[in-house]
Design an enzyme around this catalytic site. Structure first.
Site, PDB file in Angstrom:
ATOM      1  N   ASN A  34      13.080 -17.874  12.103  1.00  0.00           N
ATOM      2  CA  ASN A  34      14.287 -17.796  12.922  1.00  0.00           C
ATOM      3  C   ASN A  34      14.625 -16.361  13.318  1.00  0.00           C
ATOM      4  O   ASN A  34      14.290 -15.429  12.593  1.00  0.00           O
ATOM      5  CB  ASN A  34      15.466 -18.409  12.163  1.00  0.00           C
ATOM      6  CG  ASN A  34      15.443 -19.916  12.202  1.00  0.00           C
ATOM      7  OD1 ASN A  34      15.178 -20.508  13.234  1.00  0.00           O
ATOM      8  ND2 ASN A  34      15.722 -20.541  11.073  1.00  0.00           N
ATOM      9  N   ASP A  38      13.672 -19.710  18.727  1.00  0.00           N
ATOM     10  CA  ASP A  38      13.502 -19.730  20.184  1.00  0.00           C
ATOM     11  C   ASP A  38      13.128 -18.345  20.709  1.00  0.00           C
ATOM     12  O   ASP A  38      12.229 -18.201  21.541  1.00  0.00           O
ATOM     13  CB  ASP A  38      14.786 -20.218  20.860  1.00  0.00           C
ATOM     14  CG  ASP A  38      15.218 -21.566  20.331  1.00  0.00           C
ATOM     15  OD1 ASP A  38      14.472 -22.537  20.537  1.00  0.00           O
ATOM     16  OD2 ASP A  38      16.277 -21.643  19.686  1.00  0.00           O
ATOM     17  N   ASP A  48      16.709 -30.464  13.791  1.00  0.00           N
ATOM     18  CA  ASP A  48      18.075 -30.792  14.215  1.00  0.00           C
ATOM     19  C   ASP A  48      18.153 -32.235  14.718  1.00  0.00           C
ATOM     20  O   ASP A  48      19.109 -32.959  14.427  1.00  0.00           O
ATOM     21  CB  ASP A  48      18.535 -29.846  15.321  1.00  0.00           C
ATOM     22  CG  ASP A  48      18.350 -28.396  14.955  1.00  0.00           C
ATOM     23  OD1 ASP A  48      19.350 -27.720  14.652  1.00  0.00           O
ATOM     24  OD2 ASP A  48      17.203 -27.931  14.973  1.00  0.00           O
ATOM     25  N   ARG A 100      18.096 -34.521  11.806  1.00  0.00           N
ATOM     26  CA  ARG A 100      19.417 -34.561  11.164  1.00  0.00           C
ATOM     27  C   ARG A 100      20.373 -35.453  11.960  1.00  0.00           C
ATOM     28  O   ARG A 100      21.152 -36.226  11.384  1.00  0.00           O
ATOM     29  CB  ARG A 100      19.982 -33.143  11.060  1.00  0.00           C
ATOM     30  CG  ARG A 100      19.303 -32.281  10.010  1.00  0.00           C
ATOM     31  CD  ARG A 100      19.703 -30.823  10.136  1.00  0.00           C
ATOM     32  NE  ARG A 100      19.204 -30.025   9.014  1.00  0.00           N
ATOM     33  CZ  ARG A 100      19.013 -28.713   9.055  1.00  0.00           C
ATOM     34  NH1 ARG A 100      19.273 -28.040  10.177  1.00  0.00           N
ATOM     35  NH2 ARG A 100      18.568 -28.068   7.999  1.00  0.00           N
ATOM     36  N   HIS A 152      17.925 -23.680  18.860  1.00  0.00           N
ATOM     37  CA  HIS A 152      18.007 -24.073  17.451  1.00  0.00           C
ATOM     38  C   HIS A 152      19.048 -23.146  16.827  1.00  0.00           C
ATOM     39  O   HIS A 152      18.736 -22.092  16.281  1.00  0.00           O
ATOM     40  CB  HIS A 152      16.651 -23.907  16.757  1.00  0.00           C
ATOM     41  CG  HIS A 152      16.725 -24.096  15.266  1.00  0.00           C
ATOM     42  ND1 HIS A 152      17.159 -25.255  14.674  1.00  0.00           N
ATOM     43  CD2 HIS A 152      16.426 -23.251  14.241  1.00  0.00           C
ATOM     44  CE1 HIS A 152      17.112 -25.127  13.363  1.00  0.00           C
ATOM     45  NE2 HIS A 152      16.676 -23.913  13.078  1.00  0.00           N
TER      46      HIS A 152
END
Length: 311
Positions: A118, A121, A146, A149, A173
């Site tokens: 991270n 993106d 995501d 989830r 994200h």
């Protein structure tokens, strides 16, 4: 041959190696980390369980060992320091990625590069720009987790198997991501209609609660245990399976956009067809105008950071 190299043997990298070993989909898994002892320890620990699973060769190596890898997964990166801004962290990780990718490309310029670090993106876009790899061969884990989830939370609300819930989290994200509510459905039935059928309320408050729990999920887990790594490792496994099996599965991976919803020069997540050669196609969903506007705002958030980077 189905060889995978994982760069970074931290929580996410090591758990990904373990998850991939359990899946039986790879014949060879290489762990590479700046801390060679950590990588060697993880490789030994997982390898000692091989008699209980499908045969797999798993070892710690260096950059020369990525030769012949079909997929290179990058989970390495700097952790945020106290008082450090998000932009400062991005700049540090960009410098780290420039070094890592330059070393990797010298040894292997035919693999698919899967970015997990991270902000995924931004680092997916950085990797694409500095690697010179063809379009489709650089992708990020994006909002695959995501979206999982999202489906999980909806499944708990509706008491339905999450595999039968069709819905996506798209965009960044991160905090500017959005739920594509307008196309979310269960067995082809729009989510609002299904809620009416089962007697569950799906008002605006319900939607906000579900979505906020998706966005806050990582923060909640980190507050409780310090890091997230199990579910993201399963998300990475799912992407790898789609590639190795040439499934042409639709996953919300992150990749450089080519004009979808008028967006370019940024990597974001949209439902994409994923097969043996990476990304085959990016799909444009029939989103509402409100959702398209939110997606474009998400793109601007990422673009504003990319513009500050030296790539």
């Amino acid at each position: 041959m189905n060889k995978i190299s994982i760069i970074g043997s931290g929580f996410v990298g090591a758990t990904t190696a373990y998850t991939l070993a359990l899946s039986g989909i790879a014949k060879t898994i290489v762990l590479i980390d700046i801390n060679k002892d950590k990588a060697e320890g993880d490789a030994l620990d997982i390898s000692h369980g091989v008699p209980f699973i499908s045969p797999v060769e798993l070892y710690a190596g260096d950059y020369s060992d990525v030769s012949g890898s079909d997929i290179i997964i990058i989970t390495a990166g700097a952790a945020q320091k106290p008082g450090e801004t998000r932009l400062d962290l991005v700049k540090r990780n960009t410098m780290i990625f420039k070094d890592i990718v330059a070393k990797l490309i010298k040894v292997n310029d035919t693999a698919i590069y899967l970015i997990v670090t991270n902000p995924v993106d931004i680092l997916t876009y950085v990797t694409y720009k500095i690697s010179g790899l063809p379009y489709g061969r650089v992708l990020g884990s994006g909002t695959v987790l995501d979206s999982a989830r999202f489906r999980y939370l909806l499944s708990k609300h509706c008491n339905i198997d999450p595999r039968n819930i069709h819905g996506y989290i798209i965009g960044e994200h991160g905090d500017s991501e959005l739920a594509a509510w307008s196309i979310t459905n269960i067995a082809g039935i729009p989510i609002d209609n299904y809620c009416n059928l089962c007697g569950k309320a799906c008002e605006k408050d319900f939607r906000e609660e579900i979505f906020n729990n998706v966005v806050r999920a990582a923060y909640t887990i980190i507050e409780k245990k310090g890091a997230t790594y199990y579910a993201v490792a399963l998300a990475v496994r799912r992407i790898v399976e789609a590639i190795f099996r040439d499934e042409n599965s639709i996953l919300t991976v992150s990749s450089p956009l080519t004009g979808q919803y008028g967006v370019t020069n940024v990597a974001l997540s949209l439902p994409s067809v994923v097969g043996r050669n990476g990304i085959v196609n990016i799909l444009e969903l029939p989103l509402s105008q409100e959702e398209i506007a939110a997606f474009r705002r998400s793109a601007e958030v990422i673009k504003s950071v990319i513009q500050e980077l030296d790539i």
